[in-house]
Design an enzyme around this catalytic site. Sequence first.
Site, PDB file in Angstrom:
ATOM      1  N   TYR A  52     -51.116   9.286 -14.980  1.00 42.00           N
ATOM      2  CA  TYR A  52     -50.220   9.817 -14.092  1.00 42.00           C
ATOM      3  C   TYR A  52     -48.884   9.866 -14.825  1.00 42.00           C
ATOM      4  O   TYR A  52     -48.001  10.569 -14.815  1.00 42.00           O
ATOM      5  CB  TYR A  52     -50.328   9.065 -12.717  1.00 42.00           C
ATOM      6  CG  TYR A  52     -49.336   9.525 -11.869  1.00 42.00           C
ATOM      7  CD1 TYR A  52     -49.596  10.703 -10.902  1.00 42.00           C
ATOM      8  CD2 TYR A  52     -48.349   8.885 -11.706  1.00 42.00           C
ATOM      9  CE1 TYR A  52     -48.678  11.077 -10.184  1.00 42.00           C
ATOM     10  CE2 TYR A  52     -47.271   9.294 -10.681  1.00 42.00           C
ATOM     11  CZ  TYR A  52     -47.498  10.255  -9.735  1.00 42.00           C
ATOM     12  OH  TYR A  52     -46.757  10.656  -8.937  1.00 42.00           O
TER      13      TYR A  52
ATOM     14  N   THR B 251     -45.275  24.172  -4.306  1.00 36.80           N
ATOM     15  CA  THR B 251     -46.671  23.996  -4.560  1.00 36.80           C
ATOM     16  C   THR B 251     -47.017  22.582  -3.978  1.00 36.80           C
ATOM     17  O   THR B 251     -46.281  21.669  -3.976  1.00 36.80           O
ATOM     18  CB  THR B 251     -46.732  23.856  -6.015  1.00 36.80           C
ATOM     19  OG1 THR B 251     -46.243  22.660  -6.726  1.00 36.80           O
ATOM     20  CG2 THR B 251     -46.597  25.061  -6.576  1.00 36.80           C
ATOM     21  N   GLY B 252     -48.223  22.374  -3.702  1.00 36.77           N
ATOM     22  CA  GLY B 252     -48.545  20.885  -3.059  1.00 36.77           C
ATOM     23  C   GLY B 252     -48.191  20.792  -1.696  1.00 36.77           C
ATOM     24  O   GLY B 252     -47.506  19.696  -1.528  1.00 36.77           O
TER      25      GLY B 252
ATOM     26  N   GLY C 153     -47.724  15.143   2.838  1.00 34.38           N
ATOM     27  CA  GLY C 153     -46.852  14.428   2.102  1.00 34.38           C
ATOM     28  C   GLY C 153     -45.202  14.963   1.819  1.00 34.38           C
ATOM     29  O   GLY C 153     -44.846  15.534   2.738  1.00 34.38           O
TER      30      GLY C 153
END
Length: 332
Positions: A193, A8-9, A13
């Site tokens: 976060y 995922t993601g 990055g």
Amino acid sequence: MERVVLVTGASSGVGLALCRRLLEEDGRIHLCIACRNSQKSEATRDLILETHPAAQVSTVDVDLGSLASVLRVARELRCRFQRLDFIYLNAGIMPNPHVNFKALWHGLLTGRLLHMLTTAEGVMTQTDRLNGDGLQEVFATNLFGHFILVRQLESLLCGNEKPSRLIWTSSSNARESAFSLSDYQHAKGQESYSSSKYATDLTSVVLNRKFNKQGLYSSVVCPGLVMSNMTYRILPVFLWKLLMPIMWLIRFFAKTYTLTPYNGAEAHVWLFKQKPEHLDALVKYHSCTSGLGKSYVEPRKFDVDEETAEKLYEKLLELEKQTLEKYSDLLD
């Protein structure tokens, strides 16, 4: 049969670097990349195939901050695959980050500056908000959406011939001081976060207790300080350009300054090659880079209370029951 790996993601990055590095390790895997929309998914697939043209790469679209999206993709994955060998739970957000320069100055005066720069303790704040499901957006995207995804994919993860793996992208910013069991979504604080990443660590500990006997193992990694789309939003671009030479120098003293996504994925890739039965469930695996640029992995014991972990897990199960009632049409 080839191993099936879901990331995922994956569009940028550490996620994108991880996909490329996994294919360098084993070009026979079936890599399934999960991004927020089809445009990103296809663009990411094309990027990966440029360097690995023979790779098996498929795509799924999922917004981890939307329960409906998570349930739809879980149903699609159950139809598409008979098993999953790895899920890299990597997607995450840090909305509206702000730097506390007063805290940094205080850290300089008290000799704690290096610690603050490597953990972001007392330095970073975020402004969170509710998502469409009425949940705190950071909690929903970084933890709860992934939790629901895992729960919905248990049939693909448990009881396979070989162990399956969950590998969560956590952070050195995952701090107990930012987390409260009474406010586990972090609706009242400004370090959502950090809270979500600490909750991730807690969840991984309990998942191992619940599922190791069924052949499912969970690990957490910290990619270190990586320059990515998320990081660049913290300060204006021109400031980053001025700071980069200093950051390269800091790396001689702060090994978690991995800086590049490739280096940040070191622990993720290292875990890909390990036998999960031999790993410590109470350890976080940190990507590190020496001042001369050599990447390596450093295991560090969790700062977690196991009783708190169990209580959080029960709260997640309760929240799951409450929130999924309105999505009965998406459940089998």
